[in-house]
Motif scaffolding. Structure first.
Motif, PDB file in Angstrom:
ATOM      1  N   LYS A  33      83.750 126.278  58.214  1.00  0.00           N
ATOM      2  CA  LYS A  33      83.919 125.132  57.298  1.00  0.00           C
ATOM      3  C   LYS A  33      86.381 125.035  57.298  1.00  0.00           C
TER       4      LYS A  33
ATOM      5  N   GLU B 183      89.970 132.531  51.527  1.00  0.00           N
ATOM      6  CA  GLU B 183      88.716 132.668  52.522  1.00  0.00           C
ATOM      7  C   GLU B 183      88.190 134.096  52.448  1.00  0.00           C
TER       8      GLU B 183
ATOM      9  N   HIS C 174      85.355 134.300  50.520  1.00  0.00           N
ATOM     10  CA  HIS C 174      84.103 134.131  51.016  1.00  0.00           C
ATOM     11  C   HIS C 174      83.596 134.253  51.776  1.00  0.00           C
TER      12      HIS C 174
ATOM     13  N   TYR D 239      83.448 137.965  52.139  1.00  0.00           N
ATOM     14  CA  TYR D 239      82.495 138.972  52.085  1.00  0.00           C
ATOM     15  C   TYR D 239      81.216 138.756  51.439  1.00  0.00           C
TER      16      TYR D 239
ATOM     17  N   HIS E 252      77.996 140.673  52.328  1.00  0.00           N
ATOM     18  CA  HIS E 252      77.252 141.173  51.539  1.00  0.00           C
ATOM     19  C   HIS E 252      76.148 139.986  51.075  1.00  0.00           C
ATOM     20  N   ASP E 253      75.705 138.826  51.293  1.00  0.00           N
ATOM     21  CA  ASP E 253      74.364 137.803  50.688  1.00  0.00           C
ATOM     22  C   ASP E 253      73.556 137.979  51.902  1.00  0.00           C
TER      23      ASP E 253
ATOM     24  N   GLN F 265      76.928 122.128  46.853  1.00  0.00           N
ATOM     25  CA  GLN F 265      75.520 122.656  46.317  1.00  0.00           C
ATOM     26  C   GLN F 265      74.440 122.084  46.579  1.00  0.00           C
TER      27      GLN F 265
ATOM     28  N   ARG G 163      77.943 116.440  55.435  1.00  0.00           N
ATOM     29  CA  ARG G 163      78.552 116.811  56.001  1.00  0.00           C
ATOM     30  C   ARG G 163      76.959 117.276  56.734  1.00  0.00           C
TER      31      ARG G 163
END
Ligand code: GRG
Length: 301
Positions: free
Chosen positions: A50, A80, A83, A85, A89-90, A226, A299
Protein backbone atom coordinates in the motif's frame (compact mmCIF):
# COMPACT_ATOMS: atom_id res chain seq x y z
CA UNK A 1 -16.53 20.71 -11.77
CA UNK A 2 -16.44 19.07 -8.32
CA UNK A 3 -13.78 20.12 -5.85
CA UNK A 4 -14.48 17.14 -3.54
CA UNK A 5 -11.37 15.41 -2.29
CA UNK A 6 -10.83 11.97 -3.86
CA UNK A 7 -8.68 9.66 -1.74
CA UNK A 8 -8.51 7.19 -4.61
CA UNK A 9 -6.92 9.76 -6.94
CA UNK A 10 -4.69 11.03 -4.15
CA UNK A 11 -3.40 7.54 -3.34
CA UNK A 12 -2.80 6.68 -6.98
CA UNK A 13 -0.84 9.86 -7.71
CA UNK A 14 1.26 9.69 -4.53
CA UNK A 15 1.92 5.96 -5.02
CA UNK A 16 3.33 6.66 -8.49
CA UNK A 17 5.79 9.12 -6.98
CA UNK A 18 6.75 6.62 -4.28
CA UNK A 19 7.31 3.81 -6.81
CA UNK A 20 9.62 5.99 -8.88
CA UNK A 21 11.56 7.00 -5.76
CA UNK A 22 11.93 3.36 -4.72
CA UNK A 23 13.26 2.49 -8.17
CA UNK A 24 15.82 5.30 -7.81
CA UNK A 25 16.80 4.01 -4.35
CA UNK A 26 17.34 0.48 -5.66
CA UNK A 27 19.20 1.72 -8.77
CA UNK A 28 21.53 3.66 -6.48
CA UNK A 29 22.56 0.38 -4.81
CA UNK A 30 23.36 -1.35 -8.11
CA UNK A 31 27.07 -0.49 -8.26
CA UNK A 32 27.76 -1.70 -4.71
CA UNK A 33 25.58 -4.76 -4.17
CA UNK A 34 26.25 -8.25 -5.62
CA UNK A 35 23.62 -9.35 -8.16
CA UNK A 36 21.97 -12.14 -6.08
CA UNK A 37 21.49 -9.75 -3.17
CA UNK A 38 20.21 -7.06 -5.50
CA UNK A 39 17.61 -9.47 -6.89
CA UNK A 40 16.39 -10.07 -3.31
CA UNK A 41 16.35 -6.31 -2.64
CA UNK A 42 14.21 -5.79 -5.75
CA UNK A 43 11.91 -8.61 -4.67
CA UNK A 44 11.40 -7.16 -1.20
CA UNK A 45 11.17 -3.48 -2.16
CA UNK A 46 9.54 -3.35 -5.59
CA UNK A 47 6.71 -5.73 -4.79
CA UNK A 48 3.62 -3.63 -4.39
CA UNK A 49 2.09 -2.96 -1.02
CA UNK A 50 0.00 0.00 0.00
CA UNK A 51 3.02 2.33 0.49
CA UNK A 52 1.19 3.92 3.43
CA UNK A 53 4.22 5.10 5.39
CA UNK A 54 5.68 7.21 2.57
CA UNK A 55 2.20 8.49 1.73
CA UNK A 56 1.71 9.63 5.34
CA UNK A 57 5.07 11.42 5.11
CA UNK A 58 4.08 13.18 1.88
CA UNK A 59 0.63 14.07 3.27
CA UNK A 60 2.16 15.56 6.43
CA UNK A 61 4.58 17.60 4.31
CA UNK A 62 1.69 18.91 2.20
CA UNK A 63 -0.40 19.62 5.33
CA UNK A 64 2.45 21.84 6.55
CA UNK A 65 2.48 23.85 3.33
CA UNK A 66 5.15 21.97 1.37
CA UNK A 67 4.84 21.26 -2.36
CA UNK A 68 5.60 17.98 -4.11
CA UNK A 69 9.10 17.33 -5.46
CA UNK A 70 11.32 14.43 -6.43
CA UNK A 71 13.40 14.92 -3.26
CA UNK A 72 10.30 14.75 -1.08
CA UNK A 73 9.44 11.36 -2.57
CA UNK A 74 13.07 10.23 -2.02
CA UNK A 75 12.69 11.18 1.64
CA UNK A 76 9.34 9.40 1.90
CA UNK A 77 10.71 6.28 0.19
CA UNK A 78 13.36 5.92 2.91
CA UNK A 79 10.50 4.89 5.24
CA UNK A 80 9.43 2.19 2.82
CA UNK A 81 13.00 0.81 2.67
CA UNK A 82 12.80 0.25 6.43
CA UNK A 83 9.30 -1.20 6.14
CA UNK A 84 10.44 -3.55 3.33
CA UNK A 85 13.37 -4.82 5.41
CA UNK A 86 11.08 -5.40 8.39
CA UNK A 87 8.72 -7.52 6.30
CA UNK A 88 11.59 -9.50 4.76
CA UNK A 89 13.03 -10.32 8.18
CA UNK A 90 9.65 -10.75 9.87
CA UNK A 91 8.70 -13.48 7.35
CA UNK A 92 11.86 -15.54 8.00
CA UNK A 93 11.43 -19.01 9.53
CA UNK A 94 13.05 -17.85 12.81
CA UNK A 95 10.45 -15.05 13.09
CA UNK A 96 6.86 -15.45 11.83
CA UNK A 97 7.79 -18.11 9.24
CA UNK A 98 5.54 -16.84 6.46
CA UNK A 99 5.89 -18.01 2.86
CA UNK A 100 3.29 -15.65 1.36
CA UNK A 101 3.49 -11.86 1.25
CA UNK A 102 1.62 -9.40 -0.97
CA UNK A 103 0.07 -12.30 -2.85
CA UNK A 104 3.32 -13.99 -3.84
CA UNK A 105 6.17 -15.95 -2.23
CA UNK A 106 7.89 -13.95 0.53
CA UNK A 107 11.48 -12.99 -0.25
CA UNK A 108 13.14 -15.87 1.59
CA UNK A 109 10.69 -18.36 0.06
CA UNK A 110 11.65 -17.12 -3.41
CA UNK A 111 15.35 -16.30 -2.92
CA UNK A 112 16.61 -18.13 0.16
CA UNK A 113 17.15 -17.16 3.79
CA UNK A 114 20.80 -16.15 3.65
CA UNK A 115 20.41 -13.68 0.81
CA UNK A 116 17.20 -12.29 2.39
CA UNK A 117 19.00 -11.63 5.69
CA UNK A 118 21.73 -9.72 3.86
CA UNK A 119 19.37 -7.85 1.53
CA UNK A 120 17.15 -6.78 4.44
CA UNK A 121 20.08 -5.66 6.59
CA UNK A 122 21.64 -3.48 3.89
CA UNK A 123 18.38 -1.57 3.53
CA UNK A 124 18.78 -0.08 7.03
CA UNK A 125 21.88 2.05 6.37
CA UNK A 126 20.66 2.69 2.82
CA UNK A 127 17.46 4.19 4.27
CA UNK A 128 19.36 6.37 6.74
CA UNK A 129 21.66 7.71 4.02
CA UNK A 130 18.78 8.29 1.62
CA UNK A 131 16.76 10.19 4.27
CA UNK A 132 19.67 12.50 5.10
CA UNK A 133 20.55 13.18 1.46
CA UNK A 134 16.92 13.89 0.57
CA UNK A 135 16.70 16.26 3.55
CA UNK A 136 19.69 18.20 2.22
CA UNK A 137 18.13 18.31 -1.26
CA UNK A 138 15.02 19.76 0.35
CA UNK A 139 17.29 22.54 1.60
CA UNK A 140 17.33 21.53 5.24
CA UNK A 141 20.51 22.41 7.11
CA UNK A 142 22.96 19.57 7.85
CA UNK A 143 21.68 19.39 11.44
CA UNK A 144 18.04 19.33 10.32
CA UNK A 145 18.69 16.64 7.70
CA UNK A 146 20.51 14.53 10.31
CA UNK A 147 17.57 14.95 12.68
CA UNK A 148 15.13 13.75 9.99
CA UNK A 149 17.28 10.65 9.43
CA UNK A 150 17.60 10.28 13.22
CA UNK A 151 13.82 10.22 13.63
CA UNK A 152 13.70 7.34 11.13
CA UNK A 153 16.50 5.38 12.80
CA UNK A 154 15.11 5.83 16.32
CA UNK A 155 11.68 4.63 15.16
CA UNK A 156 13.30 1.58 13.55
CA UNK A 157 15.43 0.71 16.57
CA UNK A 158 15.25 -0.75 20.05
CA UNK A 159 12.93 2.00 21.28
CA UNK A 160 10.65 1.42 18.28
CA UNK A 161 10.09 -1.31 15.72
CA UNK A 162 12.83 -3.80 16.67
CA UNK A 163 11.98 -3.38 20.37
CA UNK A 164 8.35 -4.08 19.51
CA UNK A 165 9.32 -7.17 17.55
CA UNK A 166 11.01 -8.52 20.66
CA UNK A 167 7.88 -7.83 22.77
CA UNK A 168 5.89 -9.64 20.07
CA UNK A 169 8.13 -12.73 20.16
CA UNK A 170 8.14 -12.72 23.96
CA UNK A 171 4.35 -12.48 24.04
CA UNK A 172 3.65 -15.53 21.88
CA UNK A 173 1.69 -18.18 23.77
CA UNK A 174 0.77 -15.75 26.57
CA UNK A 175 -2.40 -13.68 27.06
CA UNK A 176 -1.25 -10.05 27.14
CA UNK A 177 -3.17 -7.31 28.94
CA UNK A 178 -4.48 -4.36 26.92
CA UNK A 179 -1.68 -2.19 28.33
CA UNK A 180 0.94 -4.72 27.20
CA UNK A 181 -0.68 -5.05 23.77
CA UNK A 182 -0.79 -1.26 23.27
CA UNK A 183 2.86 -1.03 24.36
CA UNK A 184 3.88 -3.77 21.90
CA UNK A 185 2.10 -2.18 18.95
CA UNK A 186 3.07 1.40 19.74
CA UNK A 187 6.63 0.11 19.28
CA UNK A 188 6.30 -2.50 16.54
CA UNK A 189 3.93 -0.73 14.14
CA UNK A 190 3.17 2.67 15.65
CA UNK A 191 6.68 4.09 15.91
CA UNK A 192 7.33 3.99 12.15
CA UNK A 193 3.93 5.51 11.41
CA UNK A 194 4.58 8.35 13.87
CA UNK A 195 8.01 8.84 12.26
CA UNK A 196 6.35 9.09 8.83
CA UNK A 197 4.30 12.08 9.99
CA UNK A 198 7.18 13.65 11.91
CA UNK A 199 9.62 13.39 9.00
CA UNK A 200 7.15 15.09 6.67
CA UNK A 201 6.52 17.82 9.25
CA UNK A 202 10.21 18.42 9.96
CA UNK A 203 11.09 18.50 6.25
CA UNK A 204 8.40 21.17 5.73
CA UNK A 205 9.70 23.26 8.63
CA UNK A 206 6.50 22.79 10.68
CA UNK A 207 6.05 24.83 13.85
CA UNK A 208 5.81 23.11 17.26
CA UNK A 209 2.00 23.09 17.27
CA UNK A 210 1.71 21.39 13.87
CA UNK A 211 4.49 18.92 14.77
CA UNK A 212 2.70 18.01 18.00
CA UNK A 213 -0.68 17.56 16.34
CA UNK A 214 0.79 15.37 13.58
CA UNK A 215 2.60 13.30 16.22
CA UNK A 216 -0.68 12.76 18.10
CA UNK A 217 -2.44 11.93 14.82
CA UNK A 218 0.30 9.40 13.94
CA UNK A 219 0.13 7.76 17.33
CA UNK A 220 -3.67 7.26 17.13
CA UNK A 221 -3.60 6.15 13.49
CA UNK A 222 -0.71 3.76 14.21
CA UNK A 223 -2.72 1.94 16.86
CA UNK A 224 -5.89 2.03 14.74
CA UNK A 225 -3.88 0.45 11.92
CA UNK A 226 -2.89 -2.44 14.17
CA UNK A 227 -6.40 -2.99 15.58
CA UNK A 228 -7.64 -3.13 11.95
CA UNK A 229 -4.81 -5.56 11.13
CA UNK A 230 -5.92 -7.86 13.96
CA UNK A 231 -9.54 -7.70 12.76
CA UNK A 232 -8.49 -8.55 9.20
CA UNK A 233 -6.31 -11.43 10.42
CA UNK A 234 -9.29 -12.86 12.30
CA UNK A 235 -11.93 -12.36 9.61
CA UNK A 236 -10.30 -12.44 6.18
CA UNK A 237 -8.42 -14.98 4.05
CA UNK A 238 -5.07 -15.38 2.32
CA UNK A 239 -6.43 -14.56 -1.12
CA UNK A 240 -7.79 -11.18 0.00
CA UNK A 241 -4.94 -10.31 2.37
CA UNK A 242 -2.08 -11.53 0.15
CA UNK A 243 -0.66 -13.25 3.24
CA UNK A 244 -1.80 -16.13 5.45
CA UNK A 245 -3.74 -15.08 8.55
CA UNK A 246 -1.30 -16.09 11.29
CA UNK A 247 -2.23 -14.71 14.72
CA UNK A 248 -4.06 -17.86 15.86
CA UNK A 249 -1.36 -20.19 14.46
CA UNK A 250 1.38 -18.24 16.27
CA UNK A 251 -0.79 -18.01 19.41
CA UNK A 252 -0.53 -14.22 19.55
CA UNK A 253 -2.66 -11.96 21.72
CA UNK A 254 -4.64 -9.55 19.56
CA UNK A 255 -7.29 -6.88 20.07
CA UNK A 256 -9.80 -9.45 18.85
CA UNK A 257 -8.75 -12.20 21.28
CA UNK A 258 -8.69 -9.64 24.08
CA UNK A 259 -12.07 -7.98 23.52
CA UNK A 260 -13.91 -9.73 20.69
CA UNK A 261 -14.62 -8.47 17.20
CA UNK A 262 -17.25 -5.83 17.96
CA UNK A 263 -15.28 -4.14 20.71
CA UNK A 264 -12.16 -4.16 18.54
CA UNK A 265 -14.13 -2.37 15.80
CA UNK A 266 -15.34 0.22 18.33
CA UNK A 267 -11.75 0.81 19.50
CA UNK A 268 -10.54 1.26 15.92
CA UNK A 269 -13.25 3.88 15.24
CA UNK A 270 -12.48 5.69 18.52
CA UNK A 271 -8.79 5.88 17.57
CA UNK A 272 -9.69 7.32 14.16
CA UNK A 273 -11.78 9.97 15.93
CA UNK A 274 -8.82 10.75 18.22
CA UNK A 275 -6.58 11.13 15.17
CA UNK A 276 -8.97 13.57 13.46
CA UNK A 277 -9.39 15.51 16.69
CA UNK A 278 -5.62 15.88 16.97
CA UNK A 279 -5.57 17.52 13.53
CA UNK A 280 -8.44 19.85 14.39
CA UNK A 281 -6.93 20.88 17.72
CA UNK A 282 -3.63 21.63 16.00
CA UNK A 283 -5.38 23.74 13.38
CA UNK A 284 -4.01 21.43 10.69
CA UNK A 285 -6.20 21.50 7.57
CA UNK A 286 -5.49 18.19 5.84
CA UNK A 287 -8.28 16.45 3.91
CA UNK A 288 -5.82 13.73 2.83
CA UNK A 289 -4.89 12.88 6.43
CA UNK A 290 -8.56 12.90 7.46
CA UNK A 291 -9.39 10.48 4.65
CA UNK A 292 -6.30 8.34 5.29
CA UNK A 293 -7.39 7.80 8.91
CA UNK A 294 -10.69 6.34 7.66
CA UNK A 295 -8.87 4.31 5.02
CA UNK A 296 -6.59 2.67 7.60
CA UNK A 297 -9.54 1.06 9.38
CA UNK A 298 -11.75 0.55 6.33
CA UNK A 299 -9.21 -1.28 4.16
CA UNK A 300 -9.63 -4.87 2.99
CA UNK A 301 -5.94 -5.82 3.02
C1 GRG B 1 15.65 -7.78 14.06
C2 GRG B 1 15.97 -10.01 12.83
C3 GRG B 1 15.13 -8.87 13.21
C4 GRG B 1 13.90 -8.85 12.79
C5 GRG B 1 13.02 -7.82 13.10
C6 GRG B 1 11.90 -5.33 12.42
C7 GRG B 1 11.19 -6.58 12.28
C8 GRG B 1 11.97 -7.77 12.06
C9 GRG B 1 9.88 -6.71 12.34
C10 GRG B 1 9.01 -5.56 12.58
C11 GRG B 1 7.63 -6.01 12.72
C12 GRG B 1 6.78 -5.67 11.56
C13 GRG B 1 6.94 -6.47 10.34
C14 GRG B 1 5.88 -4.69 11.69
C15 GRG B 1 4.91 -4.31 10.65
C16 GRG B 1 3.62 -5.05 10.84
C17 GRG B 1 2.61 -4.80 9.78
C18 GRG B 1 1.26 -4.43 10.24
C19 GRG B 1 2.88 -4.95 8.48
C20 GRG B 1 1.93 -4.75 7.37
O1 GRG B 1 2.01 -3.43 6.91
P1 GRG B 1 1.15 -2.95 5.66
O2 GRG B 1 -0.27 -3.40 5.84
O3 GRG B 1 1.80 -3.82 4.50
O4 GRG B 1 1.37 -1.51 5.46
P2 GRG B 1 1.99 -3.49 2.94
O5 GRG B 1 2.17 -4.84 2.30
O6 GRG B 1 0.77 -2.78 2.44
O7 GRG B 1 3.22 -2.67 2.82
Amino acid sequence: MSLAFSLEDYLQERREGVERALERAVAELESRVPEPVLVAVRHGVLSGGKRLRPIFCVAAYEACGGTLSRSLFDLAASLELIHAYSLMHDDLPCMDDADLRRGRPSTHAAMGEDVTMVAGALLIPAAARRAREAGLELELTGAEASEVAGVLMRAAGAGGMVGGQWLDLEGEGRLLTEIELDELHRHKTGALLVASLQMGALAAGADAMAFESLTRYGSAVGLAFQVADDILDATSDAETLGKEPSDAVLDKSTYVTLHGLEEARVRARALVDDAKQALEEGGTYAPALQALADFVVGRER
